[in-house]
Write an enzyme that holds these catalytic residues in place. Structure first.
Site, short mmCIF file in Angstrom:
data_model
loop_
_atom_site.label_atom_id
_atom_site.label_comp_id
_atom_site.label_asym_id
_atom_site.label_seq_id
_atom_site.Cartn_x
_atom_site.Cartn_y
_atom_site.Cartn_z
CB SER A 97 -0.91 0.01 1.24
OG SER A 97 -1.70 -1.15 1.27
N1 SAM Z 1 -0.56 -4.97 4.00
C1 SAM Z 1 0.18 -5.28 2.83
C2 SAM Z 1 1.57 -4.76 2.86
O1 SAM Z 1 1.97 -4.11 3.83
O2 SAM Z 1 2.30 -5.04 1.90
C3 SAM Z 1 -0.52 -4.88 1.57
C4 SAM Z 1 -1.68 -5.72 1.33
S1 SAM Z 1 -2.30 -5.80 -0.30
C5 SAM Z 1 -2.98 -4.25 -0.51
C6 SAM Z 1 -3.69 -6.86 0.04
C7 SAM Z 1 -3.29 -8.27 0.34
O3 SAM Z 1 -4.44 -8.95 0.82
C8 SAM Z 1 -2.81 -9.03 -0.86
O4 SAM Z 1 -1.53 -9.55 -0.63
C9 SAM Z 1 -3.84 -10.14 -1.03
O5 SAM Z 1 -3.31 -11.33 -1.53
C10 SAM Z 1 -4.34 -10.28 0.39
N2 SAM Z 1 -5.65 -10.91 0.53
C11 SAM Z 1 -6.74 -10.77 -0.28
N3 SAM Z 1 -7.76 -11.51 0.19
C12 SAM Z 1 -7.32 -12.12 1.31
C13 SAM Z 1 -7.92 -13.00 2.25
N4 SAM Z 1 -9.19 -13.43 2.11
N5 SAM Z 1 -7.19 -13.42 3.30
C14 SAM Z 1 -5.90 -13.01 3.45
N6 SAM Z 1 -5.27 -12.19 2.58
C15 SAM Z 1 -5.98 -11.73 1.54
#
Ligand code: SAM
Length: 250
Positions: A97
Protein backbone atom coordinates in the site's frame (compact mmCIF):
# COMPACT_ATOMS: atom_id res chain seq x y z
CA UNK A 1 13.57 11.55 -8.83
CA UNK A 2 9.92 12.09 -9.67
CA UNK A 3 7.39 9.30 -9.68
CA UNK A 4 6.85 8.25 -13.30
CA UNK A 5 3.35 8.55 -14.69
CA UNK A 6 2.99 4.83 -15.30
CA UNK A 7 3.48 4.15 -11.62
CA UNK A 8 0.44 6.07 -10.53
CA UNK A 9 -1.93 5.01 -13.26
CA UNK A 10 -4.45 2.22 -13.19
CA UNK A 11 -2.10 -0.78 -12.98
CA UNK A 12 -0.91 0.06 -9.49
CA UNK A 13 -3.64 2.39 -8.35
CA UNK A 14 -4.60 0.08 -5.53
CA UNK A 15 -4.38 0.65 -1.81
CA UNK A 16 -4.17 4.38 -2.05
CA UNK A 17 -6.09 7.31 -0.82
CA UNK A 18 -7.94 9.46 -3.36
CA UNK A 19 -7.84 13.22 -3.67
CA UNK A 20 -4.17 13.89 -2.99
CA UNK A 21 -2.83 13.78 -6.53
CA UNK A 22 -0.96 17.03 -5.90
CA UNK A 23 1.22 15.21 -3.36
CA UNK A 24 2.42 12.49 -5.69
CA UNK A 25 5.66 14.01 -6.96
CA UNK A 26 7.46 14.55 -3.72
CA UNK A 27 10.39 12.12 -3.66
CA UNK A 28 13.82 13.69 -3.35
CA UNK A 29 16.35 13.17 -6.12
CA UNK A 30 18.24 9.94 -5.55
CA UNK A 31 21.28 8.54 -7.28
CA UNK A 32 23.46 5.46 -7.21
CA UNK A 33 23.01 1.75 -6.72
CA UNK A 34 20.68 0.52 -3.96
CA UNK A 35 23.77 -0.13 -1.80
CA UNK A 36 24.90 3.50 -2.16
CA UNK A 37 21.49 5.05 -1.60
CA UNK A 38 20.65 6.93 1.56
CA UNK A 39 17.37 5.18 2.24
CA UNK A 40 17.19 6.68 5.72
CA UNK A 41 16.97 10.25 4.47
CA UNK A 42 14.52 9.18 1.74
CA UNK A 43 12.39 7.72 4.53
CA UNK A 44 12.59 10.91 6.57
CA UNK A 45 11.54 12.88 3.49
CA UNK A 46 8.64 10.47 2.93
CA UNK A 47 7.45 10.96 6.52
CA UNK A 48 7.63 14.74 6.32
CA UNK A 49 6.25 15.31 2.83
CA UNK A 50 3.68 12.53 2.47
CA UNK A 51 2.59 11.59 5.99
CA UNK A 52 3.05 14.41 8.50
CA UNK A 53 2.03 16.93 5.80
CA UNK A 54 -1.31 15.14 5.43
CA UNK A 55 -2.11 15.31 9.10
CA UNK A 56 -0.75 12.17 10.75
CA UNK A 57 0.27 13.43 14.18
CA UNK A 58 0.93 10.39 16.35
CA UNK A 59 4.66 10.67 16.99
CA UNK A 60 5.09 6.95 17.61
CA UNK A 61 3.50 6.21 14.22
CA UNK A 62 5.73 8.78 12.53
CA UNK A 63 8.80 7.27 14.22
CA UNK A 64 7.81 3.75 13.15
CA UNK A 65 7.34 4.92 9.55
CA UNK A 66 10.76 6.60 9.71
CA UNK A 67 12.32 3.40 11.01
CA UNK A 68 10.89 0.49 9.01
CA UNK A 69 12.90 -0.04 5.77
CA UNK A 70 10.11 -0.12 3.13
CA UNK A 71 12.70 -0.87 0.43
CA UNK A 72 13.35 -4.27 2.05
CA UNK A 73 9.72 -5.30 1.42
CA UNK A 74 9.78 -4.44 -2.29
CA UNK A 75 11.13 -6.47 -5.22
CA UNK A 76 14.72 -5.43 -6.00
CA UNK A 77 13.77 -3.93 -9.39
CA UNK A 78 11.30 -1.51 -7.77
CA UNK A 79 13.52 -0.15 -5.00
CA UNK A 80 14.10 3.17 -6.76
CA UNK A 81 10.47 3.91 -5.95
CA UNK A 82 10.42 2.50 -2.40
CA UNK A 83 9.72 5.88 -0.78
CA UNK A 84 7.49 7.29 -3.51
CA UNK A 85 3.94 8.34 -2.70
CA UNK A 86 2.34 5.31 -4.29
CA UNK A 87 1.45 1.65 -3.95
CA UNK A 88 3.92 -0.67 -5.71
CA UNK A 89 3.63 -4.13 -7.26
CA UNK A 90 4.99 -6.97 -5.10
CA UNK A 91 4.26 -9.88 -7.46
CA UNK A 92 1.30 -12.27 -7.73
CA UNK A 93 -0.82 -9.34 -8.94
CA UNK A 94 -0.71 -7.71 -5.49
CA UNK A 95 0.60 -4.44 -4.09
CA UNK A 96 2.24 -2.89 -1.06
CA UNK A 97 0.00 0.00 0.00
CA UNK A 98 0.83 3.69 -0.37
CA UNK A 99 2.90 4.81 2.67
CA UNK A 100 0.29 7.36 3.76
CA UNK A 101 -2.40 4.65 3.87
CA UNK A 102 -0.16 2.44 6.03
CA UNK A 103 0.43 5.35 8.41
CA UNK A 104 -3.25 6.30 8.48
CA UNK A 105 -4.48 2.76 9.16
CA UNK A 106 -1.84 2.44 11.89
CA UNK A 107 -2.87 5.72 13.52
CA UNK A 108 -6.54 4.72 13.36
CA UNK A 109 -5.72 1.37 14.96
CA UNK A 110 -4.07 3.24 17.86
CA UNK A 111 -1.74 0.35 18.75
CA UNK A 112 -0.15 0.25 22.19
CA UNK A 113 2.58 -1.84 23.80
CA UNK A 114 1.42 -5.18 25.09
CA UNK A 115 -1.59 -5.40 22.78
CA UNK A 116 -2.42 -8.03 20.20
CA UNK A 117 -3.24 -7.04 16.61
CA UNK A 118 -4.59 -9.00 13.65
CA UNK A 119 -3.87 -8.05 10.06
CA UNK A 120 -5.73 -9.65 7.15
CA UNK A 121 -3.69 -9.24 3.95
CA UNK A 122 0.01 -9.57 4.82
CA UNK A 123 1.15 -8.78 1.27
CA UNK A 124 4.81 -7.76 1.59
CA UNK A 125 4.79 -7.76 5.42
CA UNK A 126 5.46 -4.00 5.59
CA UNK A 127 2.28 -3.00 7.43
CA UNK A 128 2.88 -5.85 9.89
CA UNK A 129 6.41 -4.55 10.56
CA UNK A 130 5.11 -1.02 11.24
CA UNK A 131 2.55 -2.45 13.67
CA UNK A 132 5.20 -4.64 15.28
CA UNK A 133 7.18 -1.50 16.18
CA UNK A 134 4.24 -0.23 18.23
CA UNK A 135 2.54 -3.19 19.85
CA UNK A 136 3.06 -6.53 21.55
CA UNK A 137 2.08 -9.26 19.10
CA UNK A 138 1.04 -9.08 15.45
CA UNK A 139 -0.79 -11.97 13.74
CA UNK A 140 -1.07 -11.61 9.98
CA UNK A 141 -2.80 -13.78 7.38
CA UNK A 142 -2.12 -13.87 3.64
CA UNK A 143 -4.15 -15.92 1.16
CA UNK A 144 -1.42 -16.07 -1.53
CA UNK A 145 1.12 -18.63 -0.29
CA UNK A 146 4.26 -17.29 -2.07
CA UNK A 147 3.58 -13.81 -0.64
CA UNK A 148 3.09 -15.18 2.87
CA UNK A 149 6.36 -17.11 2.59
CA UNK A 150 8.30 -14.12 1.30
CA UNK A 151 6.83 -11.78 3.92
CA UNK A 152 7.71 -14.27 6.66
CA UNK A 153 11.30 -14.47 5.40
CA UNK A 154 11.64 -10.68 5.17
CA UNK A 155 10.26 -10.13 8.67
CA UNK A 156 12.55 -12.81 10.08
CA UNK A 157 15.60 -11.40 8.31
CA UNK A 158 14.84 -7.95 9.74
CA UNK A 159 14.48 -9.38 13.24
CA UNK A 160 10.73 -8.98 13.82
CA UNK A 161 10.14 -11.69 16.42
CA UNK A 162 6.68 -10.49 17.44
CA UNK A 163 5.02 -11.12 14.06
CA UNK A 164 3.45 -14.46 13.15
CA UNK A 165 2.52 -15.01 9.49
CA UNK A 166 -0.04 -17.59 8.41
CA UNK A 167 -1.08 -18.65 4.91
CA UNK A 168 -4.84 -18.81 4.51
CA UNK A 169 -8.11 -16.99 4.05
CA UNK A 170 -8.36 -14.24 6.66
CA UNK A 171 -12.15 -14.10 6.38
CA UNK A 172 -12.49 -16.22 9.52
CA UNK A 173 -9.77 -14.36 11.39
CA UNK A 174 -7.54 -16.14 13.89
CA UNK A 175 -9.94 -17.39 16.58
CA UNK A 176 -7.26 -19.12 18.69
CA UNK A 177 -5.56 -15.76 19.32
CA UNK A 178 -8.71 -13.62 19.70
CA UNK A 179 -9.74 -11.18 21.03
CA UNK A 180 -7.69 -8.53 19.25
CA UNK A 181 -7.29 -4.89 20.31
CA UNK A 182 -7.11 -3.92 16.65
CA UNK A 183 -7.88 -5.65 13.37
CA UNK A 184 -6.63 -4.20 10.08
CA UNK A 185 -8.00 -5.56 6.82
CA UNK A 186 -5.84 -4.39 3.92
CA UNK A 187 -8.13 -5.60 1.13
CA UNK A 188 -11.66 -4.46 0.31
CA UNK A 189 -15.06 -6.14 0.50
CA UNK A 190 -18.69 -5.06 0.37
CA UNK A 191 -19.20 -6.13 3.97
CA UNK A 192 -17.08 -6.60 7.04
CA UNK A 193 -16.71 -10.34 7.75
CA UNK A 194 -18.74 -11.21 10.87
CA UNK A 195 -15.99 -13.48 12.29
CA UNK A 196 -13.67 -10.46 12.42
CA UNK A 197 -16.24 -8.37 14.31
CA UNK A 198 -16.66 -11.29 16.72
CA UNK A 199 -12.90 -11.32 17.37
CA UNK A 200 -12.68 -7.65 18.42
CA UNK A 201 -11.84 -6.93 22.05
CA UNK A 202 -14.12 -4.59 24.00
CA UNK A 203 -12.92 -1.05 23.16
CA UNK A 204 -11.08 -2.45 20.16
CA UNK A 205 -11.00 -1.10 16.62
CA UNK A 206 -11.34 -2.65 13.18
CA UNK A 207 -10.11 -0.74 10.13
CA UNK A 208 -11.13 -1.88 6.66
CA UNK A 209 -11.93 -0.51 3.18
CA UNK A 210 -15.63 -1.26 2.64
CA UNK A 211 -17.41 -0.88 -0.70
CA UNK A 212 -17.71 -2.06 -4.26
CA UNK A 213 -14.67 -3.77 -5.75
CA UNK A 214 -13.04 -1.91 -8.65
CA UNK A 215 -14.66 1.27 -7.41
CA UNK A 216 -13.97 3.69 -4.58
CA UNK A 217 -14.41 2.26 -1.10
CA UNK A 218 -14.73 3.93 2.29
CA UNK A 219 -11.97 3.39 4.77
CA UNK A 220 -14.15 2.40 7.71
CA UNK A 221 -13.37 2.29 11.41
CA UNK A 222 -15.51 0.15 13.69
CA UNK A 223 -15.16 0.57 17.46
CA UNK A 224 -16.61 -2.01 19.83
CA UNK A 225 -18.24 -0.11 22.68
CA UNK A 226 -20.21 -1.92 25.40
CA UNK A 227 -20.78 -4.81 23.00
CA UNK A 228 -22.07 -2.48 20.23
CA UNK A 229 -20.29 -1.74 16.95
CA UNK A 230 -19.96 1.97 16.16
CA UNK A 231 -19.02 2.69 12.53
CA UNK A 232 -17.28 5.72 11.10
CA UNK A 233 -16.28 6.33 7.47
CA UNK A 234 -12.95 8.12 7.26
CA UNK A 235 -11.76 8.49 3.68
CA UNK A 236 -12.39 7.35 0.08
CA UNK A 237 -9.77 4.77 -0.92
CA UNK A 238 -9.14 2.16 -3.57
CA UNK A 239 -7.93 -1.29 -2.49
CA UNK A 240 -7.48 -4.70 -4.07
CA UNK A 241 -10.32 -7.13 -3.28
CA UNK A 242 -10.57 -9.45 -0.31
CA UNK A 243 -10.68 -12.79 -2.10
CA UNK A 244 -11.77 -16.23 -0.89
CA UNK A 245 -14.87 -16.61 1.27
CA UNK A 246 -15.66 -12.87 1.15
CA UNK A 247 -16.44 -13.24 -2.58
CA UNK A 248 -18.95 -16.05 -2.16
CA UNK A 249 -22.53 -15.00 -2.84
CA UNK A 250 -24.56 -14.60 0.37
N1 SAM B 1 -0.56 -4.97 4.00
C1 SAM B 1 0.18 -5.28 2.83
C2 SAM B 1 1.57 -4.76 2.86
O1 SAM B 1 1.97 -4.11 3.83
O2 SAM B 1 2.30 -5.04 1.90
C3 SAM B 1 -0.52 -4.88 1.57
C4 SAM B 1 -1.68 -5.72 1.33
S1 SAM B 1 -2.30 -5.80 -0.30
C5 SAM B 1 -2.98 -4.25 -0.51
C6 SAM B 1 -3.69 -6.86 0.04
C7 SAM B 1 -3.29 -8.27 0.34
O3 SAM B 1 -4.44 -8.95 0.82
C8 SAM B 1 -2.81 -9.03 -0.86
O4 SAM B 1 -1.53 -9.55 -0.63
C9 SAM B 1 -3.84 -10.14 -1.03
O5 SAM B 1 -3.31 -11.33 -1.53
C10 SAM B 1 -4.34 -10.28 0.39
N2 SAM B 1 -5.65 -10.91 0.53
C11 SAM B 1 -6.74 -10.77 -0.28
N3 SAM B 1 -7.76 -11.51 0.19
C12 SAM B 1 -7.32 -12.12 1.31
C13 SAM B 1 -7.92 -13.00 2.25
N4 SAM B 1 -9.19 -13.43 2.11
N5 SAM B 1 -7.19 -13.42 3.30
C14 SAM B 1 -5.90 -13.01 3.45
N6 SAM B 1 -5.27 -12.19 2.58
C15 SAM B 1 -5.98 -11.73 1.54
Amino acid sequence: MTTPGWLVTAGFAACLTLGFSDCRHTSPPTKGTPEQRDFQSERRHMVNSQIRARGIQNTEVLEAMAKVPRHEFIPAGMRDYAYSDTPLPIGEGQTISQPYIVALMTELAAPRRGQRILEVGTGSGYQAAVLAELTGEVYTIEIVAPLAERAGETLERLGYKNVTVRTGDGYRGWPEKAPFHSILVTAAAGQIPQPLLDQMAEGGKLIMPVGEIGDVQSLTVVTRKSGKFVREEVLPVRFVPLTGEAQKPR
